[in-house]
Design an enzyme around this catalytic site. Sequence first.
Site, PDB file in Angstrom:
ATOM      1  N   ASP A  63       0.837  -1.206   0.000  1.00 45.15           N
ATOM      2  CA  ASP A  63       0.000   0.000   0.000  1.00 45.15           C
ATOM      3  C   ASP A  63       0.870   1.252   0.000  1.00 45.15           C
ATOM      4  O   ASP A  63       0.695   2.148  -0.826  1.00 45.15           O
ATOM      5  CB  ASP A  63      -0.908   0.013   1.247  1.00 45.15           C
TER       6      ASP A  63
ATOM      7  N   GLU B 131       2.292  -6.656  -5.145  1.00 46.87           N
ATOM      8  CA  GLU B 131       1.936  -5.852  -6.304  1.00 46.87           C
ATOM      9  C   GLU B 131       3.123  -5.034  -6.818  1.00 46.87           C
ATOM     10  O   GLU B 131       3.499  -5.134  -7.977  1.00 46.87           O
ATOM     11  CB  GLU B 131       0.779  -4.932  -5.917  1.00 46.87           C
TER      12      GLU B 131
HETATM   13  O1  TRH Z   1       4.566  -6.090   0.854  1.00 48.15           O
HETATM   14  P1  TRH Z   1       3.649  -6.685  -0.152  1.00 48.15           P
HETATM   15  O2  TRH Z   1       3.244  -8.046   0.087  1.00 48.15           O
HETATM   16  O3  TRH Z   1       2.441  -5.739  -0.256  1.00 48.15           O
HETATM   17  C1  TRH Z   1       1.118  -5.949  -0.518  1.00 48.15           C
HETATM   18  C2  TRH Z   1       0.286  -6.249   0.633  1.00 48.15           C
HETATM   19  O4  TRH Z   1       0.281  -7.623   0.857  1.00 48.15           O
HETATM   20  C3  TRH Z   1      -1.082  -5.714   0.420  1.00 48.15           C
HETATM   21  O5  TRH Z   1      -1.977  -6.176   1.364  1.00 48.15           O
HETATM   22  C4  TRH Z   1      -1.589  -6.027  -0.950  1.00 48.15           C
HETATM   23  O6  TRH Z   1      -2.715  -5.281  -1.119  1.00 48.15           O
HETATM   24  C5  TRH Z   1      -0.612  -5.592  -1.981  1.00 48.15           C
HETATM   25  O7  TRH Z   1       0.647  -6.175  -1.744  1.00 48.15           O
HETATM   26  C6  TRH Z   1      -1.041  -5.958  -3.352  1.00 48.15           C
HETATM   27  O8  TRH Z   1       4.352  -6.643  -1.616  1.00 48.15           O
HETATM   28  P2  TRH Z   1       4.657  -5.450  -2.612  1.00 48.15           P
HETATM   29  O9  TRH Z   1       3.402  -4.917  -3.208  1.00 48.15           O
HETATM   30  O10 TRH Z   1       5.657  -5.942  -3.526  1.00 48.15           O
HETATM   31  O11 TRH Z   1       5.291  -4.294  -1.727  1.00 48.15           O
HETATM   32  C7  TRH Z   1       6.588  -4.339  -1.239  1.00 48.15           C
HETATM   33  C8  TRH Z   1       7.210  -2.969  -1.311  1.00 48.15           C
HETATM   34  O12 TRH Z   1       8.445  -2.959  -0.614  1.00 48.15           O
HETATM   35  C9  TRH Z   1       7.527  -2.534  -2.733  1.00 48.15           C
HETATM   36  O13 TRH Z   1       7.251  -1.155  -2.884  1.00 48.15           O
HETATM   37  C10 TRH Z   1       9.034  -2.749  -2.846  1.00 48.15           C
HETATM   38  C11 TRH Z   1       9.459  -2.426  -1.457  1.00 48.15           C
HETATM   39  N1  TRH Z   1      10.744  -2.965  -1.022  1.00 48.15           N
HETATM   40  C12 TRH Z   1      11.752  -2.070  -0.689  1.00 48.15           C
HETATM   41  O14 TRH Z   1      11.561  -0.843  -0.815  1.00 48.15           O
HETATM   42  N2  TRH Z   1      12.928  -2.571  -0.239  1.00 48.15           N
HETATM   43  C13 TRH Z   1      13.169  -3.899  -0.114  1.00 48.15           C
HETATM   44  O15 TRH Z   1      14.273  -4.291   0.306  1.00 48.15           O
HETATM   45  C14 TRH Z   1      12.136  -4.801  -0.485  1.00 48.15           C
HETATM   46  C15 TRH Z   1      12.374  -6.284  -0.385  1.00 48.15           C
HETATM   47  C16 TRH Z   1      10.931  -4.306  -0.926  1.00 48.15           C
END
Ligand code: TRH
Length: 377
Positions: free
Chosen positions: A17, A273
């Site tokens: 989010d 996402e």
């Molecule tokens: O964390 P996520 O699983 O996020 C979500 C939630 O589960 C939510 O409920 C759901 O609605 C949504 O997904 C679709 O996975 P996501 O989307 O990949 O988000 C992770 C974020 O973290 C992304 O912006 C990348 C960031 N990130 C970093 O900035 N640094 C890091 O080292 C890593 C591993 C990720």
Amino acid sequence: MKARWDIFCSVVDNYGDIGVTWRLARQLVAEHDCGVRLWVDDLRAFERMCPEIDVQVHQQWQEGVDVRYWPSDWPATDAADVVIAAFACQLPPDYMEAMAARERTPLWMNLDYLSAEDWVVGCHGLPSVKFKGVQKYFFFPGFRPGTGGLLREAGLLEQREAFQQDAAARQQFLQALGVSPAAGARLMSLFAYENTGLASWLDVLAADGRATHLLVPEGRILGDVQRWLGVESLKTGDVHRRDGLTVQVLPFVRQEQYDRLLWCCDFNAVRGEDSFVRAQWAGRPLLWHIYRQDEDIHLDKLDAFLELYTEGLSPAAKTALVSLWQAWNADGNMAHSWKMLLEHWPEVTANAEKWALEQGSRTDLATALVQFYVNWI
Ligand code: TRH
């Protein structure tokens, strides 16, 4: 006069989010000259990907974005010209009253979840509910023409290509993270939810004739990694070797660094996402751990994406990729499908690049939002 945008982000769980809304807010400021307030109800989640955030401060400027803490006792606030409720979050009732009280009512949009399903095209841009004369619209990101597209900053693919062609820049970046893969090793990253299928994948990686260096950012999958390694704890910086497999735990880094990490790797396992989209921009083969939903509706989303993504693959390569993704999302055994995928490596790698370029030729999500607003006024 600059259009003023309010983006509301309620952190439900994990980082998607805030990851999506932070990226969008910055892009609207940097590329579209918008005045953006980003309302976030959990600054601690935000701090993980933007360490400059002061979690004690309720109003602060970060990269041109007016970052506001979204408290439960909502302060009296004027409504902006454009209001985005991310992932169907409920706006504060007093803010909705402020929207209705404006002389010119704002454009109110629900920025929805990402899906490759075909019904998204028919729903994107449609009116949703109305509150006292203020109309809300559905805005759907997507992969198909006729949807709102994907978040992609200007010049991203060019930057990525230049970085991938610059061995010294890659080495310097990895070294700063303490990563020095052995020559010839396959470099992979692993960002996923808990998954009992992981052990079967690590087994086959360890037994492979080609070495693998697996980078695991801190997060929910670490417990499964730890069990497989048979160690008592795992923390950032730890490196363990089992036959041909080196496992290294990385810190959670800022979004820009995570992008570069994905660009460096030959294969990326991602989730949710935002990381899923960023791995696509990396132009390298990927594995998606989709966020699990009730009644397994996430599996329809998974299939819809696979259908599009594998369109140009030979039947054998498609079977390998689809079975790997399905096994991963069912906590299944990964050994057979991983071995199959290795047999089609050049083809799936070329397909990943082709997909990135194809998707990269579409209008990006921030631009599509601005265009929607311009058409609406
Ligand atoms: O964390 P996520 O699983 O996020 C979500 C939630 O589960 C939510 O409920 C759901 O609605 C949504 O997904 C679709 O996975 P996501 O989307 O990949 O988000 C992770 C974020 O973290 C992304 O912006 C990348 C960031 N990130 C970093 O900035 N640094 C890091 O080292 C890593 C591993 C990720």
